[in-house]
Design an enzyme around this catalytic site. Structure first.
Site, short mmCIF file in Angstrom:
data_model
loop_
_atom_site.label_atom_id
_atom_site.label_comp_id
_atom_site.label_asym_id
_atom_site.label_seq_id
_atom_site.Cartn_x
_atom_site.Cartn_y
_atom_site.Cartn_z
N LEU A 124 -9.54 -8.88 7.90
CA LEU A 124 -9.59 -7.57 7.00
C LEU A 124 -8.10 -7.30 6.34
CD1 LEU A 124 -11.39 -4.78 9.35
CD2 LEU A 124 -12.34 -6.07 7.33
N ASP A 125 -8.12 -6.95 5.06
CA ASP A 125 -6.66 -6.63 4.50
C ASP A 125 -6.05 -5.76 5.34
OD1 ASP A 125 -7.97 -8.24 2.44
OD2 ASP A 125 -8.53 -6.48 1.30
N LEU A 126 -4.65 -5.83 4.79
CA LEU A 126 -3.55 -4.90 5.47
C LEU A 126 -4.35 -3.47 5.47
CD1 LEU A 126 -0.84 -4.45 6.42
CD2 LEU A 126 -0.11 -3.95 4.21
N THR A 128 -7.48 -2.38 4.77
CA THR A 128 -8.38 -2.10 5.21
C THR A 128 -8.94 -1.74 6.54
OG1 THR A 128 -9.26 -3.88 3.60
CG2 THR A 128 -11.02 -3.22 5.16
#
Ligand code: URA
Length: 248
Positions: A124-126, A128
């Protein structure tokens, strides 16, 4: 030296084919079994204290299959790690990789060092938030993350300005998300002030790129489901265990 990989046979310097999974480098195998850190493992291996199927291997980067090969340190077989499956509610601002030169918090700060050799299933992105699966079972991880596995992931997205019906239709049909990539068919529906988007792929920053391709901005991105497993009421920063059958 490049040695041909022999399934169940000697250690190899060549990365084996997918069918030979789960495989990993020898230093990682020692670390996953809790025998030593990667650095310490490399030292033990170089010192000739590690045998694979009875032969001393001094190359920490040799590929091995711990489930099928006998790996021993000082003559004692490595303990087979218990499979572990954790569902984490990742907060925004936490990264999914090991350590960060910029000193940001990582998921390992949340799940504890005892799980330092476990890895996230996809990422998951930073920024998200939401459901992130963490495991030491690479076969399970591959089944969930594989683009051909078609495991659904559902995201709740707050979008600015809100999407109209035509935009939702474009998300459903699939659209050009840049860098020569298209998103596949998706489900998309309004859920209060947010939109719920379900995809089967896992392209880099896919949901953000789908929204940006429509000319809108993502204000908040929360993953609420992976396969059959829902985030539910799991509090932010907390984790709980699950069984593979809860997901796929
Ligand atoms: N899509 C994104 O854009 N970011 C994520 O972290 C996951 C899916």
């Amino acid at each position: 030296m490049i040695v041909k990989f022999v399934p169940g046979g000697e250690a190899s310097r060549r990365k084996p084919a997918r069918r030979d999974k789960p495989e990993m480098t020898l230093d990682r195998a020692l670390s996953r079994a809790g025998a030593a850190s990667r650095t310490e493992a490399a030292r033990l291996i170089a010192a000739g204290r590690v045998r694979v199927d009875g032969r001393v291997v001094r190359d920490a980067q040799a590929w091995v299959a711990p489930a099928r090969q006998r790996i021993a340190l000082d003559g004692r077989p490595l303990r087979r790690p218990q499979p572990l499956y954790l569902a984490l509610h990742k907060p925004a601002g936490v990264i999914t990789s090991h350590g960060d030169p910029a000193g940001r918090r990582t998921i390992y700060d949340l799940i504890g060092e005892r799980a330092s050799w476990y890895f996230p299933v996809g990422r998951l992105d930073l920024d998200t938030r939401g459901l992130l699966l963490v495991t030491n079972d690479s076969v399970f991880a591959d089944r969930v993350a594989s683009p051909t596995g078609k495991v659904e992931k559902t995201y709740r997205v707050v979008v600015k300005p809100p999407l109209d019906d035509a935009a939702l239709e474009r998300l459903r049909a699939g659209l050009d998300i840049g860098r020569g990539e298209r998103s596949g068919p998706a489900r998309a529906r309004r859920a209060g002030a947010a939109v719920e988007i379900t995809i089967r792929e896992g392209k880099n920053r896919q949901v953000r790129r789908m929204i940006e391709a429509l000319g809108h901005e993502v204000v908040d991105l929360l993953r609420i489901r992976v396969g059959k497993l829902r985030l539910g009421d799991l509090a932010e920063g907390r984790s709980r265990s699950f069984r593979p059958g809860d997901v796929i």
